[in-house]
Design a protein around this motif. Sequence first.
Motif, PDB file in Angstrom:
ATOM      1  N   ASP A   1      39.638  46.573  45.946  1.00 57.42           N
ATOM      2  CA  ASP A   1      38.525  46.400  46.870  1.00 57.42           C
ATOM      3  C   ASP A   1      37.342  45.702  46.210  1.00 57.42           C
ATOM      4  N   ALA A   2      37.095  46.021  44.937  1.00 56.87           N
ATOM      5  CA  ALA A   2      35.979  45.395  44.230  1.00 56.87           C
ATOM      6  C   ALA A   2      36.193  43.894  44.094  1.00 56.87           C
ATOM      7  N   ARG A   3      37.417  43.487  43.801  1.00 56.84           N
ATOM      8  CA  ARG A   3      37.720  42.065  43.688  1.00 56.84           C
ATOM      9  C   ARG A   3      37.579  41.369  45.038  1.00 56.84           C
ATOM     10  N   ALA A   4      38.011  42.051  46.096  1.00 56.53           N
ATOM     11  CA  ALA A   4      37.930  41.457  47.425  1.00 56.53           C
ATOM     12  C   ALA A   4      36.484  41.290  47.872  1.00 56.53           C
ATOM     13  N   ALA A   5      35.618  42.228  47.444  1.00 59.87           N
ATOM     14  CA  ALA A   5      34.215  42.185  47.846  1.00 59.87           C
ATOM     15  C   ALA A   5      33.385  41.258  46.969  1.00 59.87           C
ATOM     16  N   GLY A   6      33.940  40.843  45.829  1.00 59.82           N
ATOM     17  CA  GLY A   6      33.202  39.988  44.905  1.00 59.82           C
ATOM     18  C   GLY A   6      32.681  40.791  43.733  1.00 59.82           C
ATOM     19  N   LEU A   7      33.001  40.338  42.519  1.00 57.61           N
ATOM     20  CA  LEU A   7      32.642  41.071  41.314  1.00 57.61           C
ATOM     21  C   LEU A   7      31.323  40.573  40.753  1.00 57.61           C
ATOM     22  N   HIS A   8      30.525  41.516  40.253  1.00 58.05           N
ATOM     23  CA  HIS A   8      29.280  41.171  39.585  1.00 58.05           C
ATOM     24  C   HIS A   8      29.553  41.006  38.091  1.00 58.05           C
ATOM     25  N   SER A   9      29.027  39.951  37.507  1.00 61.23           N
ATOM     26  CA  SER A   9      29.274  39.682  36.094  1.00 61.23           C
ATOM     27  C   SER A   9      28.575  40.706  35.214  1.00 61.23           C
ATOM     28  N   SER A  10      29.319  41.219  34.232  1.00 59.78           N
ATOM     29  CA  SER A  10      28.759  42.186  33.284  1.00 59.78           C
ATOM     30  C   SER A  10      28.735  41.630  31.868  1.00 59.78           C
TER      31      SER A  10
END
Length: 220
Positions: A179-188
């Motif tokens: 789900d996180a990948r589908a929603a777009g990941l924030h760069s860390s």
Amino acid sequence: MKASKENVHLPRTDCPASTQRSARRARTHRSASGRPVAATVWAGAAGTLYWLAAGGEPSAVMDAAPWLVLVSWFVYVVQWRPCLRVESGGFVLINGLRDHRIPFDTVEDIEVRYAVAVRAAGKKYVSWGAPTPPGSFDSGFQHVSDLKSRPHSMLPGDERIRQPEVVTGRDRIAQAWHDARAAGLHSSGGTVTTTWNRPVLATGVAALLWVIAAVLIQRG
């Protein structure tokens, strides 16, 4: 066999922000047997000390106490404390004395076998406390047969967790990454943070020193 794409429901981009945040609230996953085992051992340790004290043997209490405290600490580290927490930005693997904070954007793969392992930033991190595979008495022999036929690795495009099967905590862990990948990941910055739990470590050292001191006193 993979489910058809029509059965895959990705997060909707038109959902309110509050709804998306509530759907990704932190959730902790644990082995079903970890804490009951720890509680049983602690109850046995407390019962042993009470039995020795009730029998009027204070010296026996002092001899047994450091060993029981050390065993209780070990059980806390191995059984009670370990878990896998899913947060809005990634996974937190709490393993005994060390904690691994793994952002979603560093995750390369999630392996679900007898233990849950997260491959991130070129390394493999195994969770001590993630849920174990369901047993035949929990889900039936048919489910065990289905479990053996599943692939061991779940990549972002793997849709098997959308099949009409029993959904376990292990499936939800992989689903959170999906789900996180589908929603777009924030760069860390691609960094996995590993820290030692100093209070737990200090308590273990103190318990071990108490045992050593007790042994030396007995021999002296």
